[in-house]
Design a protein around this motif. Structure first.
Motif, PDB file in Angstrom:
ATOM      1  N   TRP A 211     -34.671  -4.181  12.489  1.00 27.73           N
ATOM      2  CA  TRP A 211     -34.812  -2.816  11.972  1.00 27.73           C
ATOM      3  C   TRP A 211     -35.381  -2.825  10.550  1.00 27.73           C
ATOM      4  CZ3 TRP A 211     -32.456  -1.400   7.525  1.00 27.73           C
ATOM      5  CH2 TRP A 211     -31.263  -2.015   7.151  1.00 27.73           C
ATOM      6  N   LEU A 212     -35.077  -3.870   9.814  1.00 24.86           N
ATOM      7  CA  LEU A 212     -35.604  -3.957   8.456  1.00 24.86           C
ATOM      8  C   LEU A 212     -37.129  -4.085   8.473  1.00 24.86           C
ATOM      9  CD1 LEU A 212     -34.384  -4.143   5.552  1.00 24.86           C
ATOM     10  CD2 LEU A 212     -34.573  -6.612   5.780  1.00 24.86           C
ATOM     11  N   GLY A 213     -37.639  -4.875   9.395  1.00 25.96           N
ATOM     12  CA  GLY A 213     -39.074  -5.068   9.476  1.00 25.96           C
ATOM     13  C   GLY A 213     -39.804  -3.918  10.130  1.00 25.96           C
ATOM     14  N   ASP A 214     -39.051  -3.024  10.786  1.00 29.49           N
ATOM     15  CA  ASP A 214     -39.673  -1.929  11.535  1.00 29.49           C
ATOM     16  C   ASP A 214     -39.746  -0.619  10.746  1.00 29.49           C
ATOM     17  OD1 ASP A 214     -40.787  -0.992  14.045  1.00 29.49           O
ATOM     18  OD2 ASP A 214     -38.968   0.195  14.262  1.00 29.49           O
ATOM     19  N   THR A 215     -38.977  -0.502   9.668  1.00 29.21           N
ATOM     20  CA  THR A 215     -38.949   0.766   8.948  1.00 29.21           C
ATOM     21  C   THR A 215     -40.257   1.012   8.208  1.00 29.21           C
ATOM     22  OG1 THR A 215     -37.805   2.081   7.275  1.00 29.21           O
ATOM     23  CG2 THR A 215     -37.827  -0.292   6.939  1.00 29.21           C
ATOM     24  N   LYS A 216     -40.641   2.279   8.147  1.00 25.78           N
ATOM     25  CA  LYS A 216     -41.868   2.634   7.423  1.00 25.78           C
ATOM     26  C   LYS A 216     -41.618   2.787   5.929  1.00 25.78           C
ATOM     27  CE  LYS A 216     -41.481   7.669   8.015  1.00 25.78           C
ATOM     28  NZ  LYS A 216     -42.106   8.854   8.627  1.00 25.78           N
ATOM     29  N   LEU A 217     -40.341   2.769   5.518  1.00 25.95           N
ATOM     30  CA  LEU A 217     -40.015   2.833   4.099  1.00 25.95           C
ATOM     31  C   LEU A 217     -40.221   1.463   3.454  1.00 25.95           C
ATOM     32  CD1 LEU A 217     -36.686   4.877   4.358  1.00 25.95           C
ATOM     33  CD2 LEU A 217     -38.919   5.744   3.619  1.00 25.95           C
ATOM     34  N   LYS A 218     -40.742   1.453   2.248  1.00 24.08           N
ATOM     35  CA  LYS A 218     -40.846   0.204   1.499  1.00 24.08           C
ATOM     36  C   LYS A 218     -39.440  -0.256   1.158  1.00 24.08           C
ATOM     37  CE  LYS A 218     -42.728  -3.166  -0.770  1.00 24.08           C
ATOM     38  NZ  LYS A 218     -43.376  -4.269  -0.036  1.00 24.08           N
ATOM     39  N   THR A 219     -39.111  -1.495   1.497  1.00 25.28           N
ATOM     40  CA  THR A 219     -37.734  -1.970   1.383  1.00 25.28           C
ATOM     41  C   THR A 219     -37.584  -2.964   0.242  1.00 25.28           C
ATOM     42  OG1 THR A 219     -37.470  -1.700   3.772  1.00 25.28           O
ATOM     43  CG2 THR A 219     -35.804  -2.978   2.628  1.00 25.28           C
ATOM     44  N   VAL A 220     -36.563  -2.728  -0.556  1.00 27.46           N
ATOM     45  CA  VAL A 220     -36.207  -3.619  -1.658  1.00 27.46           C
ATOM     46  C   VAL A 220     -34.765  -4.063  -1.441  1.00 27.46           C
ATOM     47  CG1 VAL A 220     -35.954  -3.879  -4.155  1.00 27.46           C
ATOM     48  CG2 VAL A 220     -37.745  -2.382  -3.230  1.00 27.46           C
ATOM     49  N   ILE A 221     -34.519  -5.350  -1.483  1.00 29.17           N
ATOM     50  CA  ILE A 221     -33.154  -5.868  -1.376  1.00 29.17           C
ATOM     51  C   ILE A 221     -32.784  -6.499  -2.708  1.00 29.17           C
ATOM     52  CG2 ILE A 221     -31.665  -7.585  -0.284  1.00 29.17           C
ATOM     53  CD1 ILE A 221     -33.060  -7.025   2.309  1.00 29.17           C
ATOM     54  N   VAL A 222     -31.718  -5.968  -3.284  1.00 28.30           N
ATOM     55  CA  VAL A 222     -31.202  -6.498  -4.545  1.00 28.30           C
ATOM     56  C   VAL A 222     -29.972  -7.333  -4.220  1.00 28.30           C
ATOM     57  CG1 VAL A 222     -30.370  -5.964  -6.856  1.00 28.30           C
ATOM     58  CG2 VAL A 222     -32.065  -4.471  -5.777  1.00 28.30           C
ATOM     59  N   ALA A 223     -30.146  -8.645  -4.284  1.00 29.08           N
ATOM     60  CA  ALA A 223     -29.032  -9.554  -4.043  1.00 29.08           C
ATOM     61  C   ALA A 223     -28.172  -9.639  -5.298  1.00 29.08           C
ATOM     62  CB  ALA A 223     -29.561 -10.925  -3.647  1.00 29.08           C
ATOM     63  N   HIS A 224     -27.079 -10.353  -5.185  1.00 25.01           N
ATOM     64  CA  HIS A 224     -26.149 -10.433  -6.311  1.00 25.01           C
ATOM     65  C   HIS A 224     -25.591 -11.852  -6.360  1.00 25.01           C
ATOM     66  CE1 HIS A 224     -22.264  -8.734  -8.394  1.00 25.01           C
ATOM     67  NE2 HIS A 224     -22.771  -9.792  -8.997  1.00 25.01           N
ATOM     68  N   ALA A 225     -26.280 -12.697  -7.106  1.00 23.76           N
ATOM     69  CA  ALA A 225     -25.798 -14.047  -7.381  1.00 23.76           C
ATOM     70  C   ALA A 225     -25.603 -14.182  -8.874  1.00 23.76           C
ATOM     71  CB  ALA A 225     -26.797 -15.093  -6.884  1.00 23.76           C
ATOM     72  N   ASN A 226     -24.510 -14.809  -9.262  1.00 28.90           N
ATOM     73  CA  ASN A 226     -24.192 -14.972 -10.676  1.00 28.90           C
ATOM     74  C   ASN A 226     -24.337 -16.412 -11.169  1.00 28.90           C
ATOM     75  OD1 ASN A 226     -23.370 -12.228 -11.156  1.00 28.90           O
ATOM     76  ND2 ASN A 226     -21.488 -12.683 -10.025  1.00 28.90           N
ATOM     77  N   HIS A 227     -24.469 -17.358 -10.234  1.00 27.09           N
ATOM     78  CA  HIS A 227     -24.499 -18.766 -10.630  1.00 27.09           C
ATOM     79  C   HIS A 227     -25.343 -19.535  -9.620  1.00 27.09           C
ATOM     80  CE1 HIS A 227     -23.058 -22.810 -11.669  1.00 27.09           C
ATOM     81  NE2 HIS A 227     -22.683 -22.290 -12.821  1.00 27.09           N
ATOM     82  N   ALA A 228     -26.094 -20.513 -10.096  1.00 28.07           N
ATOM     83  CA  ALA A 228     -26.976 -21.286  -9.223  1.00 28.07           C
ATOM     84  C   ALA A 228     -26.219 -21.992  -8.108  1.00 28.07           C
ATOM     85  CB  ALA A 228     -27.768 -22.298 -10.054  1.00 28.07           C
ATOM     86  N   GLN A 229     -24.961 -22.313  -8.343  1.00 24.43           N
ATOM     87  CA  GLN A 229     -24.142 -22.997  -7.338  1.00 24.43           C
ATOM     88  C   GLN A 229     -23.975 -22.161  -6.066  1.00 24.43           C
ATOM     89  OE1 GLN A 229     -20.643 -24.745  -9.151  1.00 24.43           O
ATOM     90  NE2 GLN A 229     -19.446 -24.486  -7.269  1.00 24.43           N
ATOM     91  N   GLU A 230     -24.185 -20.847  -6.174  1.00 26.59           N
ATOM     92  CA  GLU A 230     -24.068 -19.976  -5.011  1.00 26.59           C
ATOM     93  C   GLU A 230     -25.234 -20.133  -4.049  1.00 26.59           C
ATOM     94  OE1 GLU A 230     -23.113 -15.874  -6.090  1.00 26.59           O
ATOM     95  OE2 GLU A 230     -22.426 -16.587  -8.043  1.00 26.59           O
ATOM     96  N   LEU A 231     -26.371 -20.647  -4.528  1.00 27.37           N
ATOM     97  CA  LEU A 231     -27.612 -20.646  -3.752  1.00 27.37           C
ATOM     98  C   LEU A 231     -27.795 -21.963  -3.014  1.00 27.37           C
ATOM     99  CD1 LEU A 231     -29.814 -18.906  -6.458  1.00 27.37           C
ATOM    100  CD2 LEU A 231     -28.771 -17.850  -4.460  1.00 27.37           C
ATOM    101  N   ASP A 232     -26.993 -22.173  -1.972  1.00 24.96           N
ATOM    102  CA  ASP A 232     -27.124 -23.391  -1.188  1.00 24.96           C
ATOM    103  C   ASP A 232     -28.202 -23.215  -0.119  1.00 24.96           C
ATOM    104  OD1 ASP A 232     -25.892 -21.741   0.647  1.00 24.96           O
ATOM    105  OD2 ASP A 232     -24.178 -23.064   1.025  1.00 24.96           O
ATOM    106  N   GLY A 233     -28.363 -24.204   0.754  1.00 21.19           N
ATOM    107  CA  GLY A 233     -29.417 -24.179   1.755  1.00 21.19           C
ATOM    108  C   GLY A 233     -29.382 -22.964   2.666  1.00 21.19           C
ATOM    109  N   PRO A 234     -28.237 -22.628   3.279  1.00 24.11           N
ATOM    110  CA  PRO A 234     -28.188 -21.445   4.141  1.00 24.11           C
ATOM    111  C   PRO A 234     -28.530 -20.145   3.410  1.00 24.11           C
ATOM    112  CG  PRO A 234     -26.340 -22.889   4.620  1.00 24.11           C
ATOM    113  CD  PRO A 234     -27.015 -23.450   3.407  1.00 24.11           C
TER     114      PRO A 234
END
Length: 335
Positions: A211-234
């Protein structure tokens, strides 16, 4: 199939993992190898604001380290039970900006929908930890009041889905809401503020991407990470899938004492975000919500950190240091 029976719907994997989140302080302490001396304070603070943290997020924490930057964001502490001067239940003026239940109209051309009070993780610094979600429920009338308000104001070009966390809702409900938003001719953008791709990357599944790829609205996702340790492979893989679906990826962080209030932590976070295809966007000073005063970094120290960050990184990797001022016309930039 036997007449009169129906096929049971399979529960998505992310919902199963969400249901299995750790909610008891004793279990969290055992999982990270901390002793029972931490338990009484954690239980007292969790009575004020419940504990919730996905198990996958806990596996990224350093064992037996009470200062681990991920653990510090979710472990209830005794300091939460103290009353701090200048901190209150509605630090950013949400209630005064509520035009209809669950719809906040603070800034020109955009509105925010608190589509749910549910989150995958209860961040201990959350500025909506006291928000009256039961009284501010835009789904009570199947979005009619909120949609009517948006349709009636053609200056609104962007809708922000927030909460809680909008991605705790099912894809069926989210797709239904987005289809209704698409019928409003003056809307151009859909923005989602979400922590789930970081704390529960399994949420970025085929149904969400469809559904995200199908919407005609321009989509912006604001993630919320506070530390690099949160950004693992998955997490990096989940962000890559969102980007491939056409979403613009930004990140906003909160400057938190004991979590990321060092030049090394902030620089590493910006580098890790950019490597994951996500642009550092905002670095918020702490919203002064009661129960979170122990996370505060004062403005002088924050400005000093930003000066060091600007000297170390190219400009596109430096987030804007901002503060939210109740009643203001937008985020107040401090650099």
């Amino acid at each position: 199939m036997i007449p009169g029976t129906s096929v049971l719907r399979q529960v998505p994997a992310w919902q199963s993992q969400l249901a299995r989140a750790i909610t008891e302080p004793a279990e969290l302490l055992a999982a990270v190898g901390l002793g029972e001396e931490w338990l009484p304070a954690a239980q007292a603070a969790a009575r004020l604001f419940p504990l919730r943290v996905p198990r996958g997020f806990v596996t990224r924490m350093r064992p037996r380290d009470p200062h681990d930057p991920l653990l510090r964001q979710v472990l209830p502490l005794a300091e939460e039970c103290l009353t701090a001067a200048g901190f209150d239940a509605d630090p950013v003026g949400d209630l005064a900006a509520m035009a209809v239940p669950g719809l906040l109209h603070k800034y020109r051309a955009r509105v925010l929908l608190t589509v749910t009070g549910a989150c995958a993780v209860h961040c201990r610094y959350c500025f909506r930890r006291h928000f009256p979600y039961a009284d501010a429920n835009p789904t009570a009338d199947r979005w009619h009041a909120a949609l009517g308000y948006i349709a009636g104001d053609d200056s609104i070009t962007e809708v922000i889905l927030s909460g809680g966390d909008p991605l705790t809702l099912s894809d069926r409900r989210l797709a239904e809401l987005v289809r209704q938003l698409e019928t409003i001719p003056h809307l151009r953008r859909l923005r989602l503020h979400t922590r789930l791709p970081v704390v529960l990357p399994e949420r970025v599944n085929d149904e969400l991407l469809a559904w995200l790829g199908d919407t005609k609205l321009k989509t912006v996702i604001v993630a919320h990470a506070n530390h690099a340790q949160e950004l693992d492979g998955p997490v990096r893989a989940a962000l890559a899938r969102l980007k491939a679906a056409g979403a613009e990826l930004l990140n906003q962080s909160v400057l938190l004492r004991g979590v990321n209030d060092s030049i090394e932590a902030l620089a590493d976070l910006s580098e890790a975000l950019f490597d994951a295809g996500t642009l550092p966007y905002y670095l918020h000073l702490l919203d002064k919500v009661q129960g979170a005063a122990h996370f505060e970094v004062d403005e002088t120290a924050a400005r000093r950190l930003m000066q060091e960050l600007q000297a170390r990184l190219p400009g596109y990797l430096v987030p804007r240091l901002v503060r939210e001022v109740p009643g203001g016309s937008g985020k107040l930039a401090l650099t």
